[in-house]
Design an enzyme around this catalytic site. Sequence first.
Site, PDB file in Angstrom:
ATOM      1  N   ASP A 101     -24.368 -30.076  17.833  1.00  0.00           N
ATOM      2  CA  ASP A 101     -23.386 -30.340  16.792  1.00  0.00           C
ATOM      3  C   ASP A 101     -22.016 -30.244  17.456  1.00  0.00           C
ATOM      4  O   ASP A 101     -21.722 -29.251  18.120  1.00  0.00           O
ATOM      5  CB  ASP A 101     -23.524 -29.259  15.700  1.00  0.00           C
ATOM      6  CG  ASP A 101     -23.074 -29.733  14.338  1.00  0.00           C
ATOM      7  OD1 ASP A 101     -21.999 -30.339  14.261  1.00  0.00           O
ATOM      8  OD2 ASP A 101     -23.787 -29.472  13.352  1.00  0.00           O
ATOM      9  N   ASP A 204     -19.451 -33.497  13.424  1.00  0.00           N
ATOM     10  CA  ASP A 204     -19.002 -32.855  12.196  1.00  0.00           C
ATOM     11  C   ASP A 204     -17.812 -33.619  11.611  1.00  0.00           C
ATOM     12  O   ASP A 204     -16.940 -34.078  12.350  1.00  0.00           O
ATOM     13  CB  ASP A 204     -18.593 -31.418  12.547  1.00  0.00           C
ATOM     14  CG  ASP A 204     -18.364 -30.549  11.326  1.00  0.00           C
ATOM     15  OD1 ASP A 204     -19.281 -30.455  10.497  1.00  0.00           O
ATOM     16  OD2 ASP A 204     -17.274 -29.970  11.209  1.00  0.00           O
ATOM     17  N   GLU A 268     -21.649 -37.029  10.561  1.00  0.00           N
ATOM     18  CA  GLU A 268     -21.546 -36.537   9.193  1.00  0.00           C
ATOM     19  C   GLU A 268     -20.459 -37.375   8.526  1.00  0.00           C
ATOM     20  O   GLU A 268     -19.295 -36.996   8.483  1.00  0.00           O
ATOM     21  CB  GLU A 268     -21.168 -35.052   9.140  1.00  0.00           C
ATOM     22  CG  GLU A 268     -21.205 -34.524   7.711  1.00  0.00           C
ATOM     23  CD  GLU A 268     -20.313 -33.317   7.453  1.00  0.00           C
ATOM     24  OE1 GLU A 268     -20.465 -32.689   6.405  1.00  0.00           O
ATOM     25  OE2 GLU A 268     -19.441 -33.004   8.289  1.00  0.00           O
ATOM     26  N   ASP A 330     -25.323 -27.896   3.943  1.00  0.00           N
ATOM     27  CA  ASP A 330     -24.191 -27.953   3.012  1.00  0.00           C
ATOM     28  C   ASP A 330     -24.634 -28.338   1.598  1.00  0.00           C
ATOM     29  O   ASP A 330     -24.233 -27.702   0.631  1.00  0.00           O
ATOM     30  CB  ASP A 330     -23.152 -28.988   3.475  1.00  0.00           C
ATOM     31  CG  ASP A 330     -22.481 -28.602   4.772  1.00  0.00           C
ATOM     32  OD1 ASP A 330     -22.213 -27.400   4.975  1.00  0.00           O
ATOM     33  OD2 ASP A 330     -22.222 -29.512   5.588  1.00  0.00           O
TER      34      ASP A 330
HETATM   35  C1  GLC Z   1     -19.024 -29.864   7.904  1.00  0.00           C
HETATM   36  C2  GLC Z   1     -20.155 -28.897   8.106  1.00  0.00           C
HETATM   37  C3  GLC Z   1     -19.922 -27.709   7.224  1.00  0.00           C
HETATM   38  C4  GLC Z   1     -18.629 -27.070   7.649  1.00  0.00           C
HETATM   39  C5  GLC Z   1     -17.483 -28.077   7.603  1.00  0.00           C
HETATM   40  C6  GLC Z   1     -16.271 -27.566   8.278  1.00  0.00           C
HETATM   41  O1  GLC Z   1     -18.967 -30.348   6.617  1.00  0.00           O
HETATM   42  O2  GLC Z   1     -21.386 -29.513   7.860  1.00  0.00           O
HETATM   43  O3  GLC Z   1     -20.966 -26.790   7.274  1.00  0.00           O
HETATM   44  O4  GLC Z   1     -18.347 -25.987   6.822  1.00  0.00           O
HETATM   45  O5  GLC Z   1     -17.823 -29.260   8.269  1.00  0.00           O
HETATM   46  O6  GLC Z   1     -16.477 -27.502   9.659  1.00  0.00           O
END
Ligand code: GLC
Length: 531
Positions: A101, A204, A268, A330
């Site tokens: 990640d 991310d 994401e 999430d």
């Molecule tokens: C993404 C991640 C989440 C995190 C956010 C901030 O949405 O999946 O878990 O809190 O980014 O980094």
Amino acid sequence: MVQEGDRWWRDGVLYQIYPRSFADSNGDGVGDLRGIIGKLDHLAWLGVSGIWLSPVMRSPNKDWGYDVADYKSIDPELGTLEDAEELIEEAGRHGIRILFDLVPNHTSDQHDWFRDAVSGREARFRDWYVWADPKDDGSAPNNWISVFGGESAWELDVTSGQYYLHNFLQHQPDLNWWNGEVRDEFDDILRFWFDRGVAGFRIDVAHAIVKDSELRDNTPTTDQDLEFYRNIGQLPEYNMNRPETHDVLRRWRKLADTYDPQRILVGETYVHDLDRLVEFYGQDDELNLAFNFPFIHANFESKALRATAEKTMGMIPPASWPVWTGSNHDVGRFARRWCEGDDAKIRCVLMVLLMMRGTPFLYYGDEIGMDEPEIAYEDLKDPVGLRFWPVGKGRDSCRTPMQWTAEQGAGFTEASVDTWLPLGDYRRTNVTAQKEDPTSVLRLTRDLIALRREAQELTRGSYDPVDAPDGLWAWARGGRWRILVNLSDNDAVVDAPPGRVVLHTTREWDDRPTNGSLELGAWQGIVIDGA
Ligand code: GLC
Ligand code: CA
């Protein structure tokens, strides 16, 4: 051995692990890399081709790994760099590739770069972050709101009198992607891990990396806007979703392709319309895979799911490939979000995800239909839960330890140990019991994955919609296969081509011949081999 061929991520099933919650090798109640190494046999048996590991880099854990303090390290609680290398190698031996990640939108406020940046306006790394002067009245530079907290995304640094941007927690300052050094540094970070054998990255907040260079105000929402945005109160047009973000993704894709075509980027891409989503594939020169949040957030009924899925497949560029997923760390687990813990519904979802055309991502525990326990306030770890309780309860309930056995500690850790988050109902739902039961959810998941591996039409073959009564979703794959899933409370009479049921969600009809119509029970699904 990992299979050669650049199609592994299209043909295979990927599996997300939340490292703190998968397996604890040293009895401190926190999952770790050595724990994952110890469970590779399970994952190989299940048949997955790749693992996406939520962040494992050094982090003060204000957002549990998503606040990185050193991108070229492993968090000591999770292991060492050697453990990571061993995991990559051992996984490879099991036919499994590892995705890391990558969190490029922001760092931890404990990262050396930020610690330097706050030291003064002239600091070496000052411009690596997004700074702006207050308005004349001293208030924040613009109206941007943080995703976590519903308050200004700007935090005043009293020493310098300037504000810094944080789209998430104030402990997660946003990087300034207009700065060329930041871009070069991340090239280096990607190479650092590619050189150590990672197969790619899940990026991310891939839609948010570059911010509006003029820091323009976001537009307030109106009644016409999606609920998701109405809850925030503004459309994230300028603090996220800028077109320049695509330049960064193209740059990384080029870099990944200099290794080999099997290295991939998964994003994401938290956007709510499909037009936006498909842009992230570019001309097959950006992300290889982009998470489909319109599908994840679709209502759990056949019309909505089917419409979203078919629209996605219709819009995606021909060279690109969709992603199907129902759970993550999430949004929660589909076993709860969609299925409310109902075993029959869980089986239907697994059949849908695994029989579609595209890459399924399972979240650890999906394979046993793991549900979410209630988490008491005093057990909360997620800053989002702590901030919004009790209106929002945060994300802890979908991050509880994997349930391996019915024994105390759930096979996740030793019996006497307090786990970092409470355990769910491991006596009822666990790997060991389900492995022995040929009719279990786990065996269904495994058999569905095995079927994909055997029958190329189920991975590469076309998706062809088939008419079905209300509440049912029916489709054909590669001409030969027919999938019928009854996502309704009523039995339904459906057409079935002559052939044989290969998999039935309850397993009662496995191997039964089909010819003409059949009555499919409520919340049941079948895969028919029409050859
Ligand atoms: C993404 C991640 C989440 C995190 C956010 C901030 O949405 O999946 O878990 O809190 O980014 O980094
Ligand atoms: Ca541990």
